[in-house]
Scaffold this motif. Structure first.
Motif, PDB file in Angstrom:
ATOM      1  N   VAL A 165       0.855  -1.186   0.000  1.00 60.81           N
ATOM      2  CA  VAL A 165       0.000   0.000   0.000  1.00 60.81           C
ATOM      3  C   VAL A 165       0.892   1.237   0.000  1.00 60.81           C
ATOM      4  CG1 VAL A 165      -1.952  -1.111   1.114  1.00 60.81           C
ATOM      5  CG2 VAL A 165      -0.203  -0.049   2.508  1.00 60.81           C
ATOM      6  N   GLU A 166       0.340   2.360  -0.486  1.00 61.53           N
ATOM      7  CA  GLU A 166       1.112   3.596  -0.562  1.00 61.53           C
ATOM      8  C   GLU A 166       1.239   4.285   0.782  1.00 61.53           C
ATOM      9  OE1 GLU A 166      -0.112   6.264  -3.613  1.00 61.53           O
ATOM     10  OE2 GLU A 166      -0.377   4.649  -5.047  1.00 61.53           O
ATOM     11  N   ILE A 167       0.199   4.218   1.591  1.00 59.27           N
ATOM     12  CA  ILE A 167       0.218   4.904   2.880  1.00 59.27           C
ATOM     13  C   ILE A 167      -0.530   4.055   3.896  1.00 59.27           C
ATOM     14  CG2 ILE A 167      -1.851   6.267   2.497  1.00 59.27           C
ATOM     15  CD1 ILE A 167       1.165   7.873   3.977  1.00 59.27           C
ATOM     16  N   SER A 168      -0.064   4.068   5.118  1.00 56.25           N
ATOM     17  CA  SER A 168      -0.720   3.311   6.184  1.00 56.25           C
ATOM     18  C   SER A 168      -0.616   4.107   7.475  1.00 56.25           C
ATOM     19  CB  SER A 168      -0.055   1.942   6.354  1.00 56.25           C
ATOM     20  OG  SER A 168       1.239   2.105   6.883  1.00 56.25           O
ATOM     21  N   SER A 169      -1.168   3.577   8.531  1.00 57.05           N
ATOM     22  CA  SER A 169      -1.098   4.261   9.816  1.00 57.05           C
ATOM     23  C   SER A 169       0.342   4.339  10.329  1.00 57.05           C
ATOM     24  CB  SER A 169      -1.974   3.553  10.840  1.00 57.05           C
ATOM     25  OG  SER A 169      -1.510   2.233  11.055  1.00 57.05           O
ATOM     26  N   GLY A 170       1.210   3.475   9.837  1.00 53.40           N
ATOM     27  CA  GLY A 170       2.602   3.502  10.271  1.00 53.40           C
ATOM     28  C   GLY A 170       3.408   4.622   9.655  1.00 53.40           C
ATOM     29  N   GLY A 171       2.920   5.206   8.558  1.00 57.18           N
ATOM     30  CA  GLY A 171       3.675   6.251   7.902  1.00 57.18           C
ATOM     31  C   GLY A 171       2.906   7.534   7.695  1.00 57.18           C
ATOM     32  N   HIS A 172       1.634   7.547   8.048  1.00 60.72           N
ATOM     33  CA  HIS A 172       0.827   8.745   7.849  1.00 60.72           C
ATOM     34  C   HIS A 172       1.163   9.784   8.916  1.00 60.72           C
ATOM     35  CE1 HIS A 172      -2.658  11.351   7.419  1.00 60.72           C
ATOM     36  NE2 HIS A 172      -2.797  10.826   6.217  1.00 60.72           N
ATOM     37  N   PRO A 173       1.425  11.029   8.519  1.00 59.88           N
ATOM     38  CA  PRO A 173       1.829  12.051   9.492  1.00 59.88           C
ATOM     39  C   PRO A 173       0.816  12.264  10.619  1.00 59.88           C
ATOM     40  CG  PRO A 173       2.166  12.846   7.274  1.00 59.88           C
ATOM     41  CD  PRO A 173       1.451  11.530   7.156  1.00 59.88           C
ATOM     42  N   PHE A 174      -0.454  12.149  10.340  1.00 59.60           N
ATOM     43  CA  PHE A 174      -1.449  12.357  11.383  1.00 59.60           C
ATOM     44  C   PHE A 174      -1.348  11.277  12.455  1.00 59.60           C
ATOM     45  CE2 PHE A 174      -5.663  11.779  13.259  1.00 59.60           C
ATOM     46  CZ  PHE A 174      -5.902  13.061  13.712  1.00 59.60           C
ATOM     47  N   CYS A 175      -1.143  10.039  12.047  1.00 65.46           N
ATOM     48  CA  CYS A 175      -1.091   8.917  12.998  1.00 65.46           C
ATOM     49  C   CYS A 175       0.233   8.847  13.745  1.00 65.46           C
ATOM     50  CB  CYS A 175      -1.337   7.602  12.263  1.00 65.46           C
ATOM     51  SG  CYS A 175      -2.958   7.504  11.499  1.00 65.46           S
ATOM     52  N   THR A 176       1.310   9.302  13.128  1.00 63.04           N
ATOM     53  CA  THR A 176       2.615   9.219  13.768  1.00 63.04           C
ATOM     54  C   THR A 176       2.929  10.426  14.635  1.00 63.04           C
ATOM     55  OG1 THR A 176       3.717  10.223  11.864  1.00 63.04           O
ATOM     56  CG2 THR A 176       3.570   7.808  11.915  1.00 63.04           C
ATOM     57  N   GLY A 177       2.109  11.481  14.544  1.00 67.75           N
ATOM     58  CA  GLY A 177       2.347  12.678  15.333  1.00 67.75           C
ATOM     59  C   GLY A 177       3.323  13.635  14.679  1.00 67.75           C
ATOM     60  N   ASN A 178       3.668  13.401  13.433  1.00 67.70           N
ATOM     61  CA  ASN A 178       4.608  14.259  12.718  1.00 67.70           C
ATOM     62  C   ASN A 178       3.905  15.231  11.785  1.00 67.70           C
ATOM     63  OD1 ASN A 178       6.748  12.964  13.924  1.00 67.70           O
ATOM     64  ND2 ASN A 178       6.907  11.446  12.308  1.00 67.70           N
ATOM     65  N   ALA A 179       2.629  15.475  12.013  1.00 68.95           N
ATOM     66  CA  ALA A 179       1.879  16.399  11.165  1.00 68.95           C
ATOM     67  C   ALA A 179       2.396  17.814  11.385  1.00 68.95           C
ATOM     68  CB  ALA A 179       0.385  16.325  11.474  1.00 68.95           C
ATOM     69  N   PRO A 180       2.528  18.588  10.318  1.00 68.12           N
ATOM     70  CA  PRO A 180       3.008  19.957  10.488  1.00 68.12           C
ATOM     71  C   PRO A 180       1.992  20.800  11.255  1.00 68.12           C
ATOM     72  CG  PRO A 180       2.266  19.610   8.250  1.00 68.12           C
ATOM     73  CD  PRO A 180       2.232  18.275   8.927  1.00 68.12           C
ATOM     74  N   VAL A 181       2.489  21.669  12.094  1.00 66.56           N
ATOM     75  CA  VAL A 181       1.624  22.549  12.863  1.00 66.56           C
ATOM     76  C   VAL A 181       1.360  23.791  12.012  1.00 66.56           C
ATOM     77  CG1 VAL A 181       1.426  23.928  14.959  1.00 66.56           C
ATOM     78  CG2 VAL A 181       2.572  21.709  15.014  1.00 66.56           C
TER      79      VAL A 181
END
Length: 85
Positions: A48-64
Motif C-alpha cells: 500500500v502507498e500509505i498506512s497508519s505507520g507512515g501517515h503524518p497524522f497517525c505518527t504525530g509528525n503532522a506539520p503545525v
C-alpha cells in the motif's frame, strides 16, 4: 453466517514499504506475491502507498499550522461582530 453469500476471506499482510511497516489481518483481497511473517508462516502480501505507520497524522509528525493572527486578520478584513445582547 451463510457461506454462500459472503466473499472468501483469509489472512493477508498489508505492507507499507515507505514506512517499513506491515500488519497481518483478514481481508477479501489476495495477491500472488507472498511474504514470510513473524510466526514463520507464508501469507499473501499487498503493498500500500500509505498506512497508519507512515501517515503524518497517525505518527504525530503532522506539520503545525501557523494560526496566530488569523482572528485579527479576519477582524481587519470584515470588521468586529457586535456583542450579542
Amino acid at each position: 453466517m451463510q457461506h454462500s453469500i459472503h466473499s472468501a476471506h483469509g489472512p493477508v499482510v498489508f505492507r507499507d514499504r515507505s514506512a517499513d511497516f506491515a500488519f497481518l489481518t483478514r481481508s477479501t483481497l489476495s495477491s500472488d506475491r507472498t511474504v514470510q511473517w513473524e510466526d514463520g508462516k507464508v501469507y499473501p502480501v499487498i503493498d500500500v502507498e500509505i498506512s497508519s505507520g507512515g501517515h503524518p497524522f497517525c505518527t504525530g509528525n503532522a506539520p503545525v499550522l501557523d494560526t496566530t493572527g488569523r482572528v485579527e486578520r479576519f477582524e481587519r478584513r470584515y470588521g468586529r461582530r457586535e456583542e450579542a445582547r
